[in-house]
Design a protein around this motif. Structure first.
Motif, PDB file in Angstrom:
ATOM      1  N   GLY A   1       0.483   3.521   3.852  1.00 19.64           N
ATOM      2  CA  GLY A   1       0.832   2.123   4.100  1.00 19.64           C
ATOM      3  C   GLY A   1       0.373   1.638   5.452  1.00 19.64           C
TER       4      GLY A   1
ATOM      5  N   CYS B   1       0.833  -1.218   0.000  1.00 15.83           N
ATOM      6  CA  CYS B   1       0.000   0.000   0.000  1.00 15.83           C
ATOM      7  C   CYS B   1       0.861   1.258   0.000  1.00 15.83           C
ATOM      8  CB  CYS B   1      -0.925   0.001   1.205  1.00 15.83           C
ATOM      9  SG  CYS B   1      -2.209  -1.273   1.141  1.00 15.83           S
ATOM     10  N   ALA B   2       2.025   1.204   0.640  1.00 15.49           N
ATOM     11  CA  ALA B   2       2.912   2.365   0.646  1.00 15.49           C
ATOM     12  C   ALA B   2       3.427   2.660  -0.764  1.00 15.49           C
ATOM     13  CB  ALA B   2       4.075   2.124   1.607  1.00 15.49           C
TER      14      ALA B   2
END
Length: 436
Positions: A98, A68-69
């Motif tokens: 993230g 997600c980051a």
């Protein structure tokens, strides 16, 4: 016409009736306890999954947070290149995107698991064979049944002393089997979910992102101002640099304090390593491994949470496995402790009567009275500042009061525990204990 079966029951000796009632109550008590253990085990598997499909939530969190980051970074870069976002916000977008997405996915999955069907496996008892007092034909009684009828002549079947003892032992085995299955499930779950050691780095999860989010924009502003030949805004710039240096300095100080405390503990445990050919370790996973291997009884879940300076030592003294569990941390969700566990089967120690393992906070019951040798050893340990507890798994001896305070400040004092280990093993032997 009166029922010969009922008449036979009424004609039983009052002492025999009381013995049967006591027998039935004891068996029922053990079976109810076994059922409760089975329910709690099923609840754990419902929330966290069975051992076959259980996931490591720590690894899962970091994997999802990393992915997600990267996605947040790509989206942020696109927005910044289009002029919709300032480039200096990129560290915040990457780190917070993230972290929040990883936490959301992991805990949402665990919440959904609540609706999974649990699998309860209560203890089962085998039937006991008894002889009919009227015709001698073999009959069967379920442990806990105080009376039944013969299938051949319909006379009353009453369990004798041998059958009663067999029934009590069968119920106790069912309870112990369900309890051990319950304890092992909870300990394995805690070790799997929280054994990755990420908890000791929580402080860095807070400090490092803030330090990065302050330091990078400060350096970027400084470089931009110098490149454009503009005068540096010294007051706010010095404040930002000071806060950044303070954060990085705090991170360095925490690392140094942890290292020095671990070295002091290692120096204290070194003499015990040599004396008992023991091994040192740290963290929830190693602690849980020893418990699952040697500790055949309840263990407080709170003591599985380990701090940054936690260390343990596992060894063997005269055939008795022992563990020194040392956690000087004073965090609210942990137990500050310096405890010696000697795994043993001690005669006369009854199982702890608990409804839920998570509510267990003590390590056992007070030490039973023994012979003169046991009394002398017990008195010496208690006078030295130790609390003694016993359970079906063995003896636990914990430093209390001033002794625990001194160990927290000076872990090197663990070197004196060589005599404590030998004294506790001698106490267990004096009580008639056998290695667990």
């Amino acid at each position: 016409m009166s029922c010969p079966y009922c008449a036979h029951v009424q004609a039983l000796d009052p002492h025999k009736l009381r013995a049967l009632q006591h027998y039935q109550a004891n068996v029922e008590h053990d079976l109810i306890a076994a059922e409760k253990h089975a329910d709690q085990q099923a609840a754990y598997e419902k929330w966290y999954g069975t051992p076959e499909d259980r996931r490591n939530t720590t690894s899962e969190f970091f994997l999802i947070a990393g992915v997600c980051a990267v996605i947040a970074g790509v989206v942020g870069a696109v927005l910044a290149s289009l002029g919709l976002m300032n480039w200096m916000l990129m560290p915040t977008v990457v780190l917070m995107g993230g972290f929040m997405c990883g936490a959301l996915v992991v805990y949402a999955r665990m919440f959904i698991s609540m609706f999974r069907k649990g699998n309860v496996q209560p203890g089962q008892l085998d039937e006991l064979v008894v002889a009919c007092p009227n015709c001698g034909a073999p009959g069967k009684l379920t442990p806990g049944d105080s009376i039944d009828t013969c299938a051949h002549c319909h006379a009353a079947l009453v369990p004798g002393s041998t059958a009663i003892q067999q029934g009590l032992e069968a119920a106790a085995r069912a309870r112990r089997k369900a309890a051990l299955r319950h304890y092992r499930t909870e300990i394995k779950t805690i070790a799997s979910v929280y054994g990755g050691g990420s908890g000791k780095h929580v402080v860095f999860f807070v400090l490092v992102p803030f330090a990065v989010m302050l330091t990078l924009p400060t350096l970027m502003i400084t470089a931009e101002q110098l490149q454009q030949g503009k005068e540096l805004p010294l007051p706010p710039l010095l404040i930002l640099l000071g806060v950044s240096l303070g954060l990085w300095g705090t991170i360095g100080l925490i690392l140094w304090l942890r290292w020095s405390k671990q070295q002091a503990t290692a120096r204290g445990m070194a003499p015990l390593e040599r004396a008992f050919n023991a091994r040192r370790g740290s963290g929830t996973r190693g602690l849980a491994d020893w418990i699952l291997t040697h500790w055949a009884g309840p263990f407080p879940i709170q003591r599985l949470y380990t701090g940054v300076n936690h260390q343990f030592m596992a060894g063997n003294c005269h055939g008795f496995p022992f563990l020194i569990d040392f956690n000087p941390s004073k965090a609210q969700h942990m137990v500050t402790r310096a405890t010696l566990h000697v795994a043993a089967e001690i005669p006369g120690v009854k199982p702890l009567d608990i409804d839920h393992q998570a509510a267990l906070t003590i390590l056992g019951a007070p030490l039973p009275q023994g012979n003169q040798t046991a009394s002398d050893l017990r008195f010496g340990l208690e006078r030295a500042g130790f609390e003694l507890r016993v359970s079906e798994a063995g003896l636990s001896v914990s430093a209390e009061g001033e002794r625990l305070k001194q160990l927290r400040k000076h872990p090197e004092l663990l070197a004196e525990w060589t005599s404590v280990v030998t004294g506790c093993v001698a106490l267990v032997t004096a009580l008639g204990g056998r290695p667990g």
